[in-house]
Motif scaffolding. Structure first.
Motif, PDB file in Angstrom:
ATOM      1  N   TYR A  67       4.825   1.221  -1.598  1.00  0.00           N
ATOM      2  CA  TYR A  67       4.539   2.455  -2.335  1.00  0.00           C
ATOM      3  C   TYR A  67       5.405   2.544  -3.585  1.00  0.00           C
ATOM      4  O   TYR A  67       4.923   2.861  -4.676  1.00  0.00           O
ATOM      5  CB  TYR A  67       4.764   3.671  -1.423  1.00  0.00           C
ATOM      6  CG  TYR A  67       5.240   4.913  -2.125  1.00  0.00           C
ATOM      7  CD1 TYR A  67       4.351   5.737  -2.819  1.00  0.00           C
ATOM      8  CD2 TYR A  67       6.595   5.263  -2.123  1.00  0.00           C
ATOM      9  CE1 TYR A  67       4.797   6.875  -3.473  1.00  0.00           C
ATOM     10  CE2 TYR A  67       7.037   6.397  -2.771  1.00  0.00           C
ATOM     11  CZ  TYR A  67       6.146   7.196  -3.452  1.00  0.00           C
ATOM     12  OH  TYR A  67       6.582   8.313  -4.101  1.00  0.00           O
ATOM     13  N   ARG A  68       6.714   2.298  -3.445  1.00  0.00           N
ATOM     14  CA  ARG A  68       7.625   2.367  -4.590  1.00  0.00           C
ATOM     15  C   ARG A  68       7.182   1.394  -5.686  1.00  0.00           C
ATOM     16  O   ARG A  68       7.138   1.769  -6.857  1.00  0.00           O
ATOM     17  CB  ARG A  68       9.061   2.053  -4.159  1.00  0.00           C
ATOM     18  CG  ARG A  68       9.722   3.134  -3.384  1.00  0.00           C
ATOM     19  CD  ARG A  68      10.212   4.249  -4.234  1.00  0.00           C
ATOM     20  NE  ARG A  68      11.313   3.812  -5.079  1.00  0.00           N
ATOM     21  CZ  ARG A  68      11.774   4.480  -6.121  1.00  0.00           C
ATOM     22  NH1 ARG A  68      11.243   5.626  -6.441  1.00  0.00           N
ATOM     23  NH2 ARG A  68      12.768   4.030  -6.830  1.00  0.00           N
ATOM     24  N   THR A  69       6.856   0.192  -5.300  1.00  0.00           N
ATOM     25  CA  THR A  69       6.407  -0.803  -6.275  1.00  0.00           C
ATOM     26  C   THR A  69       5.121  -0.329  -6.959  1.00  0.00           C
ATOM     27  O   THR A  69       5.007  -0.377  -8.185  1.00  0.00           O
ATOM     28  CB  THR A  69       6.184  -2.161  -5.586  1.00  0.00           C
ATOM     29  OG1 THR A  69       7.433  -2.599  -5.034  1.00  0.00           O
ATOM     30  CG2 THR A  69       5.668  -3.205  -6.567  1.00  0.00           C
ATOM     31  N   ALA A  70       4.165   0.149  -6.174  1.00  0.00           N
ATOM     32  CA  ALA A  70       2.894   0.620  -6.735  1.00  0.00           C
ATOM     33  C   ALA A  70       3.097   1.827  -7.649  1.00  0.00           C
ATOM     34  O   ALA A  70       2.416   1.954  -8.668  1.00  0.00           O
ATOM     35  CB  ALA A  70       1.921   0.969  -5.609  1.00  0.00           C
ATOM     36  N   SER A  71       4.054   2.688  -7.316  1.00  0.00           N
ATOM     37  CA  SER A  71       4.256   3.911  -8.105  1.00  0.00           C
ATOM     38  C   SER A  71       4.695   3.609  -9.535  1.00  0.00           C
ATOM     39  O   SER A  71       4.430   4.398 -10.433  1.00  0.00           O
ATOM     40  CB  SER A  71       5.266   4.838  -7.429  1.00  0.00           C
ATOM     41  OG  SER A  71       6.587   4.354  -7.536  1.00  0.00           O
ATOM     42  N   PHE A  72       5.338   2.481  -9.740  1.00  0.00           N
ATOM     43  CA  PHE A  72       5.808   2.143 -11.087  1.00  0.00           C
ATOM     44  C   PHE A  72       4.691   1.652 -12.006  1.00  0.00           C
ATOM     45  O   PHE A  72       4.873   1.589 -13.216  1.00  0.00           O
ATOM     46  CB  PHE A  72       6.933   1.120 -11.025  1.00  0.00           C
ATOM     47  CG  PHE A  72       8.181   1.663 -10.379  1.00  0.00           C
ATOM     48  CD1 PHE A  72       8.774   2.843 -10.824  1.00  0.00           C
ATOM     49  CD2 PHE A  72       8.752   1.016  -9.304  1.00  0.00           C
ATOM     50  CE1 PHE A  72       9.909   3.355 -10.220  1.00  0.00           C
ATOM     51  CE2 PHE A  72       9.898   1.513  -8.696  1.00  0.00           C
ATOM     52  CZ  PHE A  72      10.472   2.679  -9.151  1.00  0.00           C
ATOM     53  N   SER A  73       3.521   1.339 -11.425  1.00  0.00           N
ATOM     54  CA  SER A  73       2.399   0.908 -12.265  1.00  0.00           C
ATOM     55  C   SER A  73       1.179   1.826 -12.148  1.00  0.00           C
ATOM     56  O   SER A  73       0.245   1.702 -12.945  1.00  0.00           O
ATOM     57  CB  SER A  73       2.005  -0.537 -11.934  1.00  0.00           C
ATOM     58  OG  SER A  73       1.603  -0.645 -10.586  1.00  0.00           O
ATOM     59  N   ASP A  74       1.172   2.723 -11.177  1.00  0.00           N
ATOM     60  CA  ASP A  74       0.063   3.664 -11.039  1.00  0.00           C
ATOM     61  C   ASP A  74       0.114   4.664 -12.196  1.00  0.00           C
ATOM     62  O   ASP A  74       1.148   5.323 -12.393  1.00  0.00           O
ATOM     63  CB  ASP A  74       0.180   4.392  -9.696  1.00  0.00           C
ATOM     64  CG  ASP A  74      -0.940   5.393  -9.502  1.00  0.00           C
ATOM     65  OD1 ASP A  74      -1.963   5.013  -8.899  1.00  0.00           O
ATOM     66  OD2 ASP A  74      -0.803   6.549  -9.968  1.00  0.00           O
ATOM     67  N   PRO A  75      -0.960   4.785 -12.971  1.00  0.00           N
ATOM     68  CA  PRO A  75      -0.928   5.677 -14.140  1.00  0.00           C
ATOM     69  C   PRO A  75      -0.567   7.127 -13.820  1.00  0.00           C
ATOM     70  O   PRO A  75       0.151   7.768 -14.587  1.00  0.00           O
ATOM     71  CB  PRO A  75      -2.343   5.570 -14.713  1.00  0.00           C
ATOM     72  CG  PRO A  75      -2.891   4.298 -14.184  1.00  0.00           C
ATOM     73  CD  PRO A  75      -2.228   4.069 -12.868  1.00  0.00           C
TER      74      PRO A  75
END
Length: 103
Positions: A67-75
């Motif tokens: 989730y943390r990793t995805a949050s840095f690229s999720d617009p």
């Protein structure tokens, strides 16, 4: 793997409670969207006017890290990181990891 609950303690600007409330409502949705279960934001009521909390759970620490990793690229997430920075509603925060006892 055991579940992990993230406890966030925020130091907020009490003059920007409306902005922080908007931030919190958006993150509840975003955490749920990215695989977690959000338990809510808890805003000042009595006592300290510059302290707020949030709790959310992921099925495992690995899923939280994803989730943390995805949050840095999720617009949408990036927009909320920018919103907090631009409004200054959050002065600082602390993150703790807890092992929940849930029904």
């Amino acid at each position: 793997m055991p579940q992990v609950t993230v406890h966030l303690r925020y130091e907020i600007d009490p003059d920007k409670l409306e902005e922080f409330t908007h931030y919190g409502r958006e993150w509840i949705r975003l955490v749920d969207k990215l695989g977690g279960t959000h338990h809510g934001y808890f805003l000042p009521s009595e006592g300290d006017s510059d302290e707020a909390f949030a709790l959310f759970t992921f099925p495992s620490l690995a899923e939280y890290e994803a989730y943390r990793t995805a949050s840095f690229s999720d617009p949408e997430c990036v927009a909320m990181f920018d919103y907090a920075r631009e409004t200054g509603c959050i002065r600082r925060y602390e993150r703790r990891f807890l092992a929940p006892v849930l029904s």
